[in-house]
Design a protein around this motif. Structure first.
Motif, PDB file in Angstrom:
ATOM      1  N   UNK A 136     -33.561 -36.299  19.811  1.00  0.00           N
ATOM      2  CA  UNK A 136     -33.501 -37.759  19.882  1.00  0.00           C
ATOM      3  C   UNK A 136     -32.041 -38.201  19.944  1.00  0.00           C
ATOM      4  N   UNK A 137     -31.348 -37.655  20.908  1.00  0.00           N
ATOM      5  CA  UNK A 137     -29.943 -37.978  21.102  1.00  0.00           C
ATOM      6  C   UNK A 137     -29.239 -36.821  21.773  1.00  0.00           C
ATOM      7  N   UNK A 138     -27.936 -36.930  21.863  1.00  0.00           N
ATOM      8  CA  UNK A 138     -27.137 -35.871  22.469  1.00  0.00           C
ATOM      9  C   UNK A 138     -25.749 -35.883  21.885  1.00  0.00           C
ATOM     10  N   UNK A 139     -25.036 -34.791  22.101  1.00  0.00           N
ATOM     11  CA  UNK A 139     -23.692 -34.680  21.541  1.00  0.00           C
ATOM     12  C   UNK A 139     -22.758 -34.043  22.553  1.00  0.00           C
ATOM     13  N   UNK A 140     -21.488 -34.377  22.431  1.00  0.00           N
ATOM     14  CA  UNK A 140     -20.449 -33.882  23.314  1.00  0.00           C
ATOM     15  C   UNK A 140     -19.687 -32.775  22.594  1.00  0.00           C
ATOM     16  N   UNK A 141     -19.259 -31.767  23.339  1.00  0.00           N
ATOM     17  CA  UNK A 141     -18.548 -30.651  22.716  1.00  0.00           C
ATOM     18  C   UNK A 141     -17.239 -31.109  22.078  1.00  0.00           C
ATOM     19  N   UNK A 165     -16.577 -31.002  30.498  1.00  0.00           N
ATOM     20  CA  UNK A 165     -16.943 -31.377  29.135  1.00  0.00           C
ATOM     21  C   UNK A 165     -18.419 -31.098  28.947  1.00  0.00           C
ATOM     22  N   UNK A 166     -18.751 -30.226  27.988  1.00  0.00           N
ATOM     23  CA  UNK A 166     -20.138 -29.839  27.778  1.00  0.00           C
ATOM     24  C   UNK A 166     -20.898 -30.818  26.907  1.00  0.00           C
ATOM     25  N   UNK A 167     -22.211 -30.846  27.096  1.00  0.00           N
ATOM     26  CA  UNK A 167     -23.095 -31.666  26.277  1.00  0.00           C
ATOM     27  C   UNK A 167     -24.299 -30.868  25.837  1.00  0.00           C
ATOM     28  N   UNK A 168     -24.871 -31.232  24.696  1.00  0.00           N
ATOM     29  CA  UNK A 168     -26.085 -30.588  24.199  1.00  0.00           C
ATOM     30  C   UNK A 168     -27.046 -31.679  23.752  1.00  0.00           C
ATOM     31  N   UNK A 169     -28.266 -31.616  24.248  1.00  0.00           N
ATOM     32  CA  UNK A 169     -29.261 -32.628  23.904  1.00  0.00           C
ATOM     33  C   UNK A 169     -30.642 -32.047  24.154  1.00  0.00           C
TER      34      UNK A 169
END
Length: 340
Positions: A242-247, A233-237
């Motif tokens: 000021x936060x992060x998100x999941x694919x 599961x990829x993430x981008x932050x």
């Protein structure tokens, strides 16, 4: 705009900075496009007093912010603040994105990423608490790795990576780990350690990756050939987001990871770096982001990543992004990813 530029609620930084503008944010900024009126001030965050970033509207009982620092890729680190409500919202969003990938079984989490003053470890640890479990963190200094790479000390890099893998192995062999967060370079390093691939396949349900790029071919190799027993599961932050998100959970297995920012608090536009205009959907451009919350205002920031522009799932004012890659040079300096 009223909150961040009102004399009784705005931060000392923005109230002072507003005196240099040829526009009035409270009168002239009413749309997302109007946010382009603001200068990109992120380089000023290298030197600003962090207490000057705290909006005056917060009462003392609101609590003190967590201070996050960038990785220092392009010079001295930039600093942002996460007020308690900002941290709560970022964790909620991250946890909700992960939950879309299905139920997570009981077990601890391990984050092979940087801890304070970087926010990755904080976000993962707080997200683990949402699922009622513990999170193990490591000692990892990405700045030291980047310095070693910059001066060509690759043997030192290898020794440091082994030190990080040692820490992970001690935890993986002694604890029940259901979720493993890592970066592509550190996943590669784990694969070189005898027995760890089998151990991770047997015990780990989810492998979250992020921090550095992973192309689709590499992702498919990890998922299908190396770690078929776990779900990638990829993430981008980034610090400035000021936060992060999941694919997205519904993407095709052979398609690049797609990330939807938590609009309207974080808004992405994928733009031509020369003209600043949005590129057509399906084409690559540079990521421009605005962060708008009570805790922090950070508009018109050109990130050091390029991505393919994709329609956002729920927002009409923000793009989603896919197939993220770092630019080769940013702020006049080469971009060194290192292990994070």
């Amino acid at each position: 705009m009223e909150w961040h530029f009102g004399p009784d609620t705005g931060s000392p930084f923005w109230l002072s900075r507003a005196r240099t503008f040829d526009f009035d944010p409270r009168k002239d900024v009413s749309t997302v496009d109007d946010l382009r009126l603001f200068p990109n001030i992120v380089d000023e965050l290298r030197d600003v007093q962090v207490t000057d970033l705290i909006p005056r509207g917060y009462p003392p009982e609101a609590g003190q912010p967590v201070i996050g620092e960038s990785g220092g890729t392009t010079g001295p680190p930039k600093r942002v603040i996460w007020m308690p409500e900002t941290q709560e919202r970022a964790t909620d969003w991250h946890a909700a994105g992960l939950a879309e990938h299905g139920p997570i079984r009981a077990g601890g989490w391990l984050c092979m990423g940087p801890t304070d003053p970087h926010m990755a470890g904080t976000l993962i640890r707080d997200t683990a608490s949402r699922f009622g479990t513990v999170c193990f963190l490591l000692d990892l200094d990405p700045r030291w790795v980047k310095r070693c790479i910059a001066r060509g000390a690759l043997e030192e890099v290898n020794l440091y990576v082994e030190h990080v893998v040692d820490q992970a192995e001690w935890i993986l062999r002694s604890q029940e780990i259901a979720v493993l967060y890592s970066t592509p370079p550190l996943l590669e390093a784990l694969c070189r350690r005898d027995g760890l691939v089998n151990l991770i396949n047997e015990r780990t349900q989810i492998i979250g990756w992020g921090g550095t790029k992973m192309d689709t071919a590499t992702r498919n190799r990890f998922q299908n050939e190396i770690f078929p027993g776990a779900k990638l599961v990829g993430g981008y932050a980034s610090t400035m987001i000021i936060g992060g998100m999941v694919e997205r959970a519904d993407a095709a297995a052979d398609a690049p990871a797609v990330f939807d920012p938590p609009a309207p608090f974080t808004i992405f536009s994928v733009v031509d770096s020369e003209t600043g205009k949005a590129v057509p959907y399906g084409e690559r451009g540079q990521v421009l982001q605005h962060h708008i919350s009570r805790g922090m205002f950070l508009p018109n920031n050109l990130e050091r990543d390029t991505a393919v522009r994709v329609p956002h799932r729920t927002s009409e004012v923000s793009d989603a992004i896919a197939d993220v890659h770092p630019v080769e040079e940013f702020s006049g300096k080469p971009v060194i990813e290192g292990v994070y």
